[in-house]
Design an enzyme around this catalytic site. Structure first.
Site, PDB file in Angstrom:
ATOM      1  N   ARG A  56       0.811  -1.227   0.000  1.00 31.55           N
ATOM      2  CA  ARG A  56       0.000   0.000   0.000  1.00 31.55           C
ATOM      3  C   ARG A  56       0.840   1.271   0.000  1.00 31.55           C
ATOM      4  NH1 ARG A  56      -2.732  -3.104   3.759  1.00 31.55           N
ATOM      5  NH2 ARG A  56      -4.676  -4.008   3.000  1.00 31.55           N
ATOM      6  N   LYS A  60       1.820  11.511 -10.497  1.00 27.20           N
ATOM      7  CA  LYS A  60       0.931  10.632 -11.262  1.00 27.20           C
ATOM      8  C   LYS A  60       1.721   9.415 -11.714  1.00 27.20           C
ATOM      9  CE  LYS A  60      -2.618  13.549 -13.380  1.00 27.20           C
ATOM     10  NZ  LYS A  60      -3.208  13.900 -14.691  1.00 27.20           N
ATOM     11  N   GLU A  97       7.088  19.393 -23.924  1.00 30.49           N
ATOM     12  CA  GLU A  97       6.463  19.606 -22.607  1.00 30.49           C
ATOM     13  C   GLU A  97       7.062  20.832 -21.910  1.00 30.49           C
ATOM     14  OE1 GLU A  97       3.819  18.098 -21.343  1.00 30.49           O
ATOM     15  OE2 GLU A  97       3.707  16.071 -22.174  1.00 30.49           O
ATOM     16  N   LYS A 157       5.319  23.239 -13.450  1.00 28.46           N
ATOM     17  CA  LYS A 157       4.501  22.072 -13.119  1.00 28.46           C
ATOM     18  C   LYS A 157       4.307  21.976 -11.608  1.00 28.46           C
ATOM     19  CE  LYS A 157       3.058  17.600 -13.900  1.00 28.46           C
ATOM     20  NZ  LYS A 157       3.205  16.395 -14.707  1.00 28.46           N
ATOM     21  N   GLU A 176      -5.918  17.033  -9.220  1.00 23.50           N
ATOM     22  CA  GLU A 176      -6.590  17.415 -10.459  1.00 23.50           C
ATOM     23  C   GLU A 176      -8.087  17.624 -10.286  1.00 23.50           C
ATOM     24  OE1 GLU A 176      -5.181  15.328 -13.877  1.00 23.50           O
ATOM     25  OE2 GLU A 176      -6.504  16.420 -15.237  1.00 23.50           O
ATOM     26  N   ARG A 213      -5.212  21.847 -12.221  1.00 24.15           N
ATOM     27  CA  ARG A 213      -4.206  20.954 -12.787  1.00 24.15           C
ATOM     28  C   ARG A 213      -4.520  20.566 -14.231  1.00 24.15           C
ATOM     29  NH1 ARG A 213      -0.948  16.032  -9.749  1.00 24.15           N
ATOM     30  NH2 ARG A 213       0.021  15.220 -11.623  1.00 24.15           N
ATOM     31  N   ASN A 247      -2.895  19.891 -19.393  1.00 25.77           N
ATOM     32  CA  ASN A 247      -3.285  19.103 -20.553  1.00 25.77           C
ATOM     33  C   ASN A 247      -3.319  19.926 -21.841  1.00 25.77           C
ATOM     34  OD1 ASN A 247      -3.593  16.574 -19.275  1.00 25.77           O
ATOM     35  ND2 ASN A 247      -5.509  17.307 -18.365  1.00 25.77           N
ATOM     36  N   HIS A 306      -3.081  18.266 -25.178  1.00 23.34           N
ATOM     37  CA  HIS A 306      -3.215  16.817 -24.967  1.00 23.34           C
ATOM     38  C   HIS A 306      -4.542  16.245 -25.453  1.00 23.34           C
ATOM     39  CE1 HIS A 306       0.438  17.311 -22.708  1.00 23.34           C
ATOM     40  NE2 HIS A 306       0.487  16.024 -22.389  1.00 23.34           N
ATOM     41  N   HIS A 365      -3.450  13.333 -27.575  1.00 22.92           N
ATOM     42  CA  HIS A 365      -3.723  11.929 -27.245  1.00 22.92           C
ATOM     43  C   HIS A 365      -4.498  11.239 -28.363  1.00 22.92           C
ATOM     44  CE1 HIS A 365      -3.220  12.178 -22.576  1.00 22.92           C
ATOM     45  NE2 HIS A 365      -2.093  11.945 -23.199  1.00 22.92           N
ATOM     46  N   HIS A 369       5.061  11.128 -28.272  1.00 17.51           N
ATOM     47  CA  HIS A 369       4.121  11.892 -27.454  1.00 17.51           C
ATOM     48  C   HIS A 369       4.348  13.404 -27.604  1.00 17.51           C
ATOM     49  CE1 HIS A 369       1.531  13.042 -24.143  1.00 17.51           C
ATOM     50  NE2 HIS A 369       2.535  13.662 -23.562  1.00 17.51           N
TER      51      HIS A 369
END
Lengths: 364, 364
Positions: B123, B144, B186, B228, B238, B242, B246, B249, B253, B266
């Site tokens: 955990r 993330k 980025e 960031k 988020e 946040r 994106n 994106h 994506h 990417h």
């Protein structure tokens, strides 16, 4: 209906305990803003689903929810990464989004599994627990969710607090007697670590508890959840205090590992483990009463206190050393110092533990 | 050495950026009390491992660490539940305990994968990132972590903040030019959402960045990570702000989903996506300069701005609707309003988006 709040700052949540709550679920969900626009994943096992799934789905659909039912086989084998992945696939195919909720309808296995799906899906969506066993009163408080690895239980998991827990006492009426007793083991544990008066109450009311009388049962769950909530709110991530919840578990987990499947239920194993812990407490100076009362209350709840003689002491000692509660190679033991009081010890000799395990085979 | 703190209350952590940091790692680990008694899992991919693994293992072992190396195949395919499970097995067999640390040595794939292992094992255990790509400056801030499902990227994951990030500029010197540019996408994005002066600086210093000059590179990573960190510290989970990360994106994506593997990296996909977002911004009233500067700085970094004509617009539109950033069926778009400023829009018409995608095929 009793209501208890688990205090965890912005992750606080309520536990509702009462009769007929499943009938009122739409109202409770509305109060907690459980999203109606996003699909809701309802996870259960075959046994529980056969009794309670259809009416619950019906109630929720009538209230405007899009319900995606997912039924897994009963038993610990469903707490696997494979079943976890299937549920993620189901969630994806049904279009669950960030505002969706995962609802666990069942005992500890379903709660842990569905909770881990909720924790992992899109890095965490909302989670509601509807426990249908007494044992699950324990796992429904504290946010520990997990699946098993073939060689270690609960090794893949997260801390993910539910939005709410809904305990409908009606769903407990169909529990077989052996599971009732096994579930009460964790209730007794909560008394033993925190609340002497509650221990005495359990002993005085054990017949009503075994008979599943709603008033006694509701109170026992309320108190049991209350102790757990108190401990968890002081140490959510198990840095220290939360370890006291493992009373009986160091030996108990080892017994589960060594015993044949189904020879000892979890509650039965920790019952024996708590007797062992009480013996260790007395050996370290606690009053003899710690041992006698521990044993008496467990027996009053229909629980075993003697270790089956054929379980090998060497194997048990070895299993204890594989427990994840090991801290840099040392066994962590929760040891009672009085009824309702325990301490965390890391300095027990292997000899004392071994002797205690051996003596557990002679309990009567 | 530059040092930047990601402010997240008790989960705050530093990012160290400089030359030769891998040589000094024992000292940095000691400062952060990375446990020496518990085994440390060092995850890398075959490409990165062949250059940097052996000396790092040697340095750590000399410093008294028990290092368990785990090397996975390079590329996105390693971000799977299967590889995740293998790493959990490795961790279990090597006896990692609650005080152990998982170290990710590599790019975004290794960071996301190893980070999810650290998040899930028992955990959650400690996690250290050693990014070896420019692109990973992005994923190394914000916690993330995730693996992919066959039908959705990053769908199984967690928020799990590292103890520290260690950026050794030396490990970037071997990056192929195409990956340097893709990584800079980025960096440019962080400028475009937050800091006009930084956008201008990137344009002025693009030649030094493409040549991997340590001074310029260190500054760009420091500023990129800084933006960031600023955004993440205001909205760790988020809930709202946040989402501005994106930028580019939503379209990006979709392009990745529709393009053949390796046709678009990417960073290349989001470069085209950022041009699209800038066009939408202008269509909604922003100054034309938003579009021209966005395009110019991306081109200065060697990035594509034109959508390959053979990618089908219908397929791209459909892929956008499967993105997990969808909120109850609506497309969420990050739209520039000025250079260094964006807004979150959920009210864009499908017609405007489609028209924008089509026009991206005509950029020059």
């Amino acid at each position: 209906m009793r209501e208890l709040n688990v205090e965890l700052g912005e992750r606080s949540y309520p536990i509702y305990i009462g009769e007929g709550l499943l009938t009122d679920i739409a109202e409770i969900f509305a109060r907690h803003q459980i999203a109606q626009k996003s699909p809701l994943l309802l996870v259960s096992d075959e046994q529980v689903a056969s009794r309670y799934m259809a009416p619950l789905v019906e109630t929720l659909r009538t209230a405007g929810y899009t319900v995606v039912p997912a039924v897994v086989p009963p038993g610990e084998s469903s707490k696997s990464l494979a079943v976890f992945e299937q549920l993620i696939t189901t969630a994806l195919e049904a279009g669950l989004d960030r505002h969706s909720t995962v609802v666990a309808l069942g005992g500890g296995v379903v709660g842990d599994l569905a909770g881990y799906v909720a924790a992992a899906y899109m890095r965490g969506i909302r989670f509601v627990q509807i426990p249908t066993t007494i044992l699950a009163h324990d796992s429904s408080v504290g946010g520990k969710v997990a699946v098993n690895h073939p060689s270690a239980k609960n090794i893949i998991g997260a801390f993910h607090q539910p939005e709410l827990v809904l305990y409908d006492l009606g769903t407990l009426q169909s529990l077989p007697p052996r599971e009732v007793s096994a579930g009460l083991a964790e209730v007794v544990k909560h008394g033993l670590i925190w609340d002497e008066a509650f221990v005495r109450w359990i002993e005085d009311n054990s017949a009503d508890l075994l008979a599943l009388r709603p008033e006694a049962l509701g109170y026992a769950l309320y108190k049991g959840c209350g102790v757990k909530a108190e401990v968890v709110s002081r140490d959510e991530r198990e840095h220290s205090l939360r370890a006291i919840l493992n009373l009986g578990h160091t030996i108990g987990h080892a017994l589960e590992a060594v015993a044949e499947y189904d020879e000892l239920l979890h509650g039965e194993a920790i019952s024996i483990g708590m007797v062992g812990a009480a013996r260790i407490g007395v050996a370290l100076g606690a009053d003899e009463e710690v041992y006698t009362v521990t044993k008496r209350v467990l027996q009053a709840c229909g629980l075993p206190v003697r270790l089956p003689a054929h379980l090998d002491t060497d194997a048990i000692m070895k299993a204890m050393q594989h427990d994840k509660k090991f801290k840099e190679g040392r066994m962590v033991f929760i040891v009672p110092t009085a009824i309702g009081r325990v301490e965390i010890r890391q300095d027990l000799s292997a000899a004392l533990v071994r002797e205690t395990v051996d003596r557990l085979k002679e309990e009567a």
